[in-house]
Enzyme design. Sequence first.
Site, PDB file in Angstrom:
ATOM      1  N   ASP A   1       0.870  -1.175   0.000  1.00 34.42           N
ATOM      2  CA  ASP A   1       0.000   0.000   0.000  1.00 34.42           C
ATOM      3  C   ASP A   1       0.911   1.230   0.000  1.00 34.42           C
ATOM      4  O   ASP A   1       2.147   1.102  -0.036  1.00 34.42           O
ATOM      5  CB  ASP A   1      -0.974  -0.017   1.189  1.00 34.42           C
ATOM      6  CG  ASP A   1      -2.300   0.668   0.834  1.00 34.42           C
ATOM      7  OD1 ASP A   1      -2.258   1.841   0.390  1.00 34.42           O
ATOM      8  OD2 ASP A   1      -3.368   0.054   0.987  1.00 34.42           O
TER       9      ASP A   1
ATOM     10  N   HIS B   1      -2.798   3.391  -4.778  1.00 34.86           N
ATOM     11  CA  HIS B   1      -2.290   2.980  -3.464  1.00 34.86           C
ATOM     12  C   HIS B   1      -0.866   2.447  -3.544  1.00 34.86           C
ATOM     13  O   HIS B   1      -0.525   1.490  -2.836  1.00 34.86           O
ATOM     14  CB  HIS B   1      -3.199   1.902  -2.838  1.00 34.86           C
ATOM     15  CG  HIS B   1      -4.416   2.467  -2.157  1.00 34.86           C
ATOM     16  ND1 HIS B   1      -4.374   3.108  -0.937  1.00 34.86           N
ATOM     17  CD2 HIS B   1      -5.724   2.473  -2.527  1.00 34.86           C
ATOM     18  CE1 HIS B   1      -5.596   3.478  -0.591  1.00 34.86           C
ATOM     19  NE2 HIS B   1      -6.437   3.127  -1.550  1.00 34.86           N
TER      20      HIS B   1
ATOM     21  N   GLU C   1     -10.017   2.557  -5.052  1.00 38.90           N
ATOM     22  CA  GLU C   1      -9.780   3.971  -4.752  1.00 38.90           C
ATOM     23  C   GLU C   1      -8.693   4.629  -5.609  1.00 38.90           C
ATOM     24  O   GLU C   1      -7.835   5.331  -5.095  1.00 38.90           O
ATOM     25  CB  GLU C   1      -9.398   4.124  -3.271  1.00 38.90           C
ATOM     26  CG  GLU C   1     -10.476   3.699  -2.321  1.00 38.90           C
ATOM     27  CD  GLU C   1     -10.110   3.936  -0.865  1.00 38.90           C
ATOM     28  OE1 GLU C   1     -10.939   4.531  -0.154  1.00 38.90           O
ATOM     29  OE2 GLU C   1      -9.014   3.542  -0.436  1.00 38.90           O
TER      30      GLU C   1
END
Length: 768
Positions: free
Chosen positions: A195, A270, A336
């Site tokens: 991440d 990410h 996202e």
Amino acid sequence: MFIMKVLAFILYFFLCTFFLFAQKTVSIIPQPVSLQVNDGSFVIDENTNIEFNKKQKDLLSVVGFFASSVKEISGKTLSMNKKRPKNIRLLIEFNPTVGDEGYLLEVTPTSIKLTANTKVGILYGLQTLMQTLPAIRTNAKLEVPCMSVTDYPRFKWRGMHLDVSRHFFGPEIIKQYIDLMAAYKMNVFHWHLVDDQGWRIEIKKYPKLTETGAWRVDQTNKVWSSRPQAKIGENPTYGGYYTQEQIKDIIKYATDRNVTIVPEIEMPGHVASAVSTFPELSCTQKPQLPLTGGNYTNMASNYCAGNDSVFTFLENVLSEVISLFPSQYIHIGGDEVDKGPWKICPQCQARMKTEGLKNENELQSYFIKRIEKFIVSKHRKMIGWDEILEGGLAPEAAVMSWRGEAGGIEAARMKHEVVMSPGSPCYFDHYQAGPEGEPLAIGGFNTLKKVYDYEPVPRELNETDAKYVLGAQGNVWTEYITTPEYLEYMVLPRMPALAEVLWTPKEKKDWVGFNVRLQSHFRSYEQKGLHFCPGNFTVNIKPESQNGKLTVTLSSEIVNGEIYYTTDGTEPTLQSKPYSKPIIINSSFMLKASTVVNGRLMGIKAAMQNFVTHKAIGQPVVYNNPVSRYYMADGPNTLTDGVKGTDAVGKYWHGFSAKDLIATVDLGEEKEIQHLALGCLQHYNDWIFLPQSVRFETSVDGILFTEVATVSNPIEINRKNALFDFVADFSSRRVRFVKVTAKNNLCPPGHNGAGKPGWLFADEIVAE
Ligand code: ACM
Ligand code: ZN
């Protein structure tokens, strides 16, 4: 009625406890498909032998697991395949009922017989036996209650996730996590290895990924969102990564416990950790330091979708990942992605042109499909978060539904496999109690009961499509979880609750029974020094507005708890009113309520709610556009329940996505009014904006409406979070109907979603 319920429960609790103790406690979690407890017990001692077919070599590891566990708690060494008076017989033998993971267990005073189709079934039978034995070293007799068990799981994906990027947990903690999972027959560990804030897996071809991307300036003592970014010259001392040798060791450890590790290599967003190592992988190609927390200002966190060397890099990474992990599924993230950088990147735009992609969603889909092709070429399956649906789902992808269940439903209808892990209730980084007195968490409120009540198959799916739901998963993001103790606390006991959801037949689930059994697991946790949450003592205050009447119902998740409350603003005590039936609200007051257990007030702070009365209270509201199913608050008449929304997104608000709120309230009879108001919420980062304007109208007959005022958006509070009342004061008039029209707003310029429709959140139409 309530008192009757409490008494019935106390009786039930007492009887269960008495019954269980009379026969030795059998507190198996998850509850087996069929369990019959009989008189007597089998005592494990020096004369106990484990008998199994030595030719079935793969049984050795499970036999070893059981024998060493017995040795650990009793100091006793069990013999194997010797002649002894008492045998624990393990048999792999065909059984049509129990499937690949199930078992049959027969315990009598002189023998234990465990039968299964597979080694895994034998392992799970032994896990069940282990739950009947003491948790720690003891001199007491090891007595297994006599019983007959038939057992097998409801779902095949019984998952737990752990984010080791936001906080790095070393190999020993990972093994403990796997042990906890295995004890509750959970079988998929989703290891979130990549991440923004840390790259945690050694990649031999790119050692820099972990030399640079696994280390950041240590800001752990500050709250995630307020950590300053790293500055040049500061020493990146916080972090860590797993070497491939460590990973192999952990995979073997997990495999021995029937836990499959699904690695997640996040993309295309990410990945600030990868970009801080190799800036050339991003659109801007600008150097940046590893992120320390949640401050993303001027940081790139996407791969460039127009750059072929990104795909070469990812294929090299995935090749190593695939040769390490035997898992059929490889998780590629996909959630996202901020498409902003792609919109202004010449390479990304060029890719869209040559591939004929209409928008950046299709560019994301192109990215994921290209990666899927590679994964499939290696004979594996790709799984990703539900955003991989946007712009077109890759042909064979499995979908992990986290933004509610909509993605999962859509994918299952498309005949794609689905794992359910909706934020509510499957995010175990959310609060489970309090929140007063609880360790600081990222937000939300997923209590034990909410987890226990979860049904992984959405009712929207027909029988055929429901088969695509592989199971569900608890997710543990670690922005706020920075110690192993806190990690234990967040998963205990929510993980056992989810384990029962995923293993036990739906019709056998029993919240009270689960709580009774849980008490003995709590004792084991205490003995082992494991941290856990004893329960959610916060009273749930639920207003209900129906047929012109407003009542409030109080409930507590604590099964042997009572509720005491006050309406004068004072703190509840044992002398306050005990709650027995819904309270009728006909004046403004402050309600405070606490749970009492065995004569003790529980929790740090009483739950409280301010009720205001006005002329629309309890009156029915009719909407032209439906309320979003995700933001229903307390039901259909939330706007007239006397409770005004607070800053908490979700709890009190009726939400509308891309649609206007058009609500008509019938006051029941003509009433004199001179003031109308609509409360609204703005939460900039959650795409929730105050409406463009609110129009108030009144009517005598419900047909002909007269506008009394239109109030426009107070632009000076644009961009901020705000609670705002749109208010109209006018000369007094007699009316029966009130109509409120709030115009939904677009995300403003500069916002991530600029120009797209936002959310409108409203609560309480006040008429005075
Ligand atoms: C997620 O929580 N972003 C999958
Ligand atoms: Zn680009």
